[in-house]
Design a protein around this motif. Structure first.
Motif, PDB file in Angstrom:
ATOM      1  N   GLN B  29       0.841  -1.192   0.000  1.00 17.72           N
ATOM      2  CA  GLN B  29       0.000   0.000   0.000  1.00 17.72           C
ATOM      3  C   GLN B  29       0.886   1.256   0.000  1.00 17.72           C
ATOM      4  O   GLN B  29       1.819   1.342   0.799  1.00 17.72           O
ATOM      5  CB  GLN B  29      -0.845  -0.022   1.268  1.00 17.72           C
ATOM      6  N   ASP B  33      -2.345   5.533  -1.866  1.00 18.25           N
ATOM      7  CA  ASP B  33      -3.458   4.579  -1.722  1.00 18.25           C
ATOM      8  C   ASP B  33      -4.267   4.884  -0.457  1.00 18.25           C
ATOM      9  O   ASP B  33      -5.497   4.821  -0.445  1.00 18.25           O
ATOM     10  CB  ASP B  33      -2.927   3.140  -1.633  1.00 18.25           C
ATOM     11  N   THR B  36      -6.341   7.967  -0.981  1.00 15.03           N
ATOM     12  CA  THR B  36      -7.468   7.623  -1.862  1.00 15.03           C
ATOM     13  C   THR B  36      -8.540   6.856  -1.087  1.00 15.03           C
ATOM     14  O   THR B  36      -9.746   7.107  -1.231  1.00 15.03           O
ATOM     15  CB  THR B  36      -6.957   6.778  -3.051  1.00 15.03           C
ATOM     16  N   GLU B  37      -8.077   5.946  -0.235  1.00 15.80           N
ATOM     17  CA  GLU B  37      -9.044   5.165   0.536  1.00 15.80           C
ATOM     18  C   GLU B  37      -9.827   6.054   1.514  1.00 15.80           C
ATOM     19  O   GLU B  37     -11.042   5.897   1.668  1.00 15.80           O
ATOM     20  CB  GLU B  37      -8.332   4.046   1.303  1.00 15.80           C
ATOM     21  N   ARG B  53       0.360   8.176 -10.830  1.00 16.23           N
ATOM     22  CA  ARG B  53       0.494   7.142  -9.789  1.00 16.23           C
ATOM     23  C   ARG B  53       1.751   6.282  -9.929  1.00 16.23           C
ATOM     24  O   ARG B  53       1.874   5.264  -9.275  1.00 16.23           O
ATOM     25  CB  ARG B  53      -0.748   6.229  -9.750  1.00 16.23           C
ATOM     26  N   CYS B  72       2.931   8.574  -4.243  1.00 15.71           N
ATOM     27  CA  CYS B  72       2.607   7.397  -5.048  1.00 15.71           C
ATOM     28  C   CYS B  72       3.713   6.351  -5.017  1.00 15.71           C
ATOM     29  O   CYS B  72       3.490   5.196  -5.352  1.00 15.71           O
ATOM     30  CB  CYS B  72       2.297   7.792  -6.493  1.00 15.71           C
TER      31      CYS B  72
END
Lengths: 111, 252
Positions: B29, B33, B36-37, B53, B72
């Motif tokens: 991860q 990420d 974004t989550e 990314r 990223c």
């Protein structure tokens, strides 16, 4: 201010630093030797009167310091104070002239 | 072993505050990420910026646990402290919202510092062929891969206290220009690098080089610019050939 002038300032400050390093060492060593048996005006003048070597040495010292110090002060003032660039430059020209004239006057006085 | 991580994310503008979210930990991860989550699962109004990314576009840089990073390509397990992460916007740039900063001052300074290429040829001239072995090309190579992420700009303390300072990225770019055989009037480019707020303002702290995600060394570029004040413009080597074989000159 012309950009090339700034580059010359940069060179001048570094070059005078290079020059001042050995001059300061000689100056400090001289002080230690000179004060060993007490310091009197007569003793200083007997060493400097008519001595071209010391006049050139301290003349060079004064010119180097007069160039080096205002450029450093200029950087500090520009970076750390809200003073306008014109004011900073004017002050540094004044400082340059003050150091140069006062320093050379002292060199001439003891020659 | 817990499979959650506590993530504090900056919300609001410069007068905002950190808000904490519990986010599921997954294998491989990245910090991006995680952000974004959070946006998809917890906070739909969270603003952040990314594009490729894969570490090419330079748009996802943020401050992670106090350090500017490209998110990223930053794995969570490399930067997590006590099972928690603190993610904020880049330092030294105005915050627009949450993790998004205004990049205008960063790019504006590139222009002000004269860090843009000016060639002397037109599209009708032959393309210059630069030898990969020429000293100029090698020197430019060392600094040319900048992705404009502003991590160095954010890491630099001088940028933080001196508004006029062009910053490491712009000066690194200028160093590549004075080594570019095609750049015209290099003396003017070099002089511009010494204007107030130029390379003379760098304190050689090296934060830019320490944090550059693509491992460039703006510190070395700036030091090289300073050396040029004494040594003159660097030798770039001759243009190998500026003729393209179009076949037009061949005898039929």
């Amino acid at each position: 201010m012309r950009a090339s002038l700034q580059r010359h300032f940069y060179v001048a400050q570094r070059a005078t630093a290079l020059l001042l390093a050995p001059l300061v060492v000689v100056h400090l060593v001289l002080i230690m030797i000179a004060v060993k048996n007490g310091l009197t005006a007569d003793e200083i003048l007997s060493r400097t009167r008519g001595n071209v070597l010391w006049a050139v040495f301290y003349g060079l010292f004064v010119v180097a310091a007069a160039v080096h110090a205002p450029l450093g002060v200029r950087n500090v003032l520009r970076e750390w104070t809200p003073l306008s660039q014109q004011l900073v430059d004017a002050f540094c020209v004044f400082l340059f002239l003050l150091l140069l004239l006062a320093g050379l006057r002292a060199v001439v006085a003891v020659y | 072993m817990t499979n959650k991580i506590s993530v504090s994310i900056w919300r609001g503008k410069s007068d905002g505050e950190y808000q904490t979210y519990e986010v599921e930990l997954r294998e491989n991860q990245t910090v991006l990420d995680i952000v974004t989550e959070v946006q998809r699962q917890h906070e739909p109004s969270l603003a952040y910026r990314f594009a490729c990314r894969v570490g090419v576009c330079g748009s996802c840089a943020m401050t992670v646990n106090g350090v500017p990073r490209w998110t990223c390509r930053t794995h969570v397990n490399q930067v997590t402290k006590n099972n928690s992460l603190t993610i904020g916007p880049l330092r030294n740039l105005p915050v627009i919202k949450d993790l998004v900063v205004d990049m205008k001052p960063f790019f504006k300074k590139w222009q002000t510092a004269g860090a843009s290429f000016t060639g002397g040829k037109t599209r009708h001239d032959p393309v210059a062929t630069i030898s990969s072995e020429s000293p100029g090309r090698k020197a430019a190579d060392a600094g040319i891969e900048c992705i404009n992420c502003a991590v160095c700009y954010s890491a630099c303390d001088v940028v933080g206290w001196d508004d006029s300072y062009a910053g490491p990225a712009a000066l690194n770019r200028i160093w590549t220009l004075v080594n570019d055989e095609r750049q015209v009037n290099k003396r003017a480019v070099l002089d511009a690098a010494f204007a107030d707020g130029g390379c003379g303002s760098c304190h050689s702290q090296g934060n830019c080089t320490r944090h550059c995600p693509v491992e460039l060394s703006p510190s070395e570029s700036i030091a090289a610019l300073k050396r040029s004040a004494f040594m003159g413009l660097p030798k770039t080597g001759a243009v190998e050939s500026n003729k393209i074989d179009t076949g037009a000159d061949r005898e039929s």
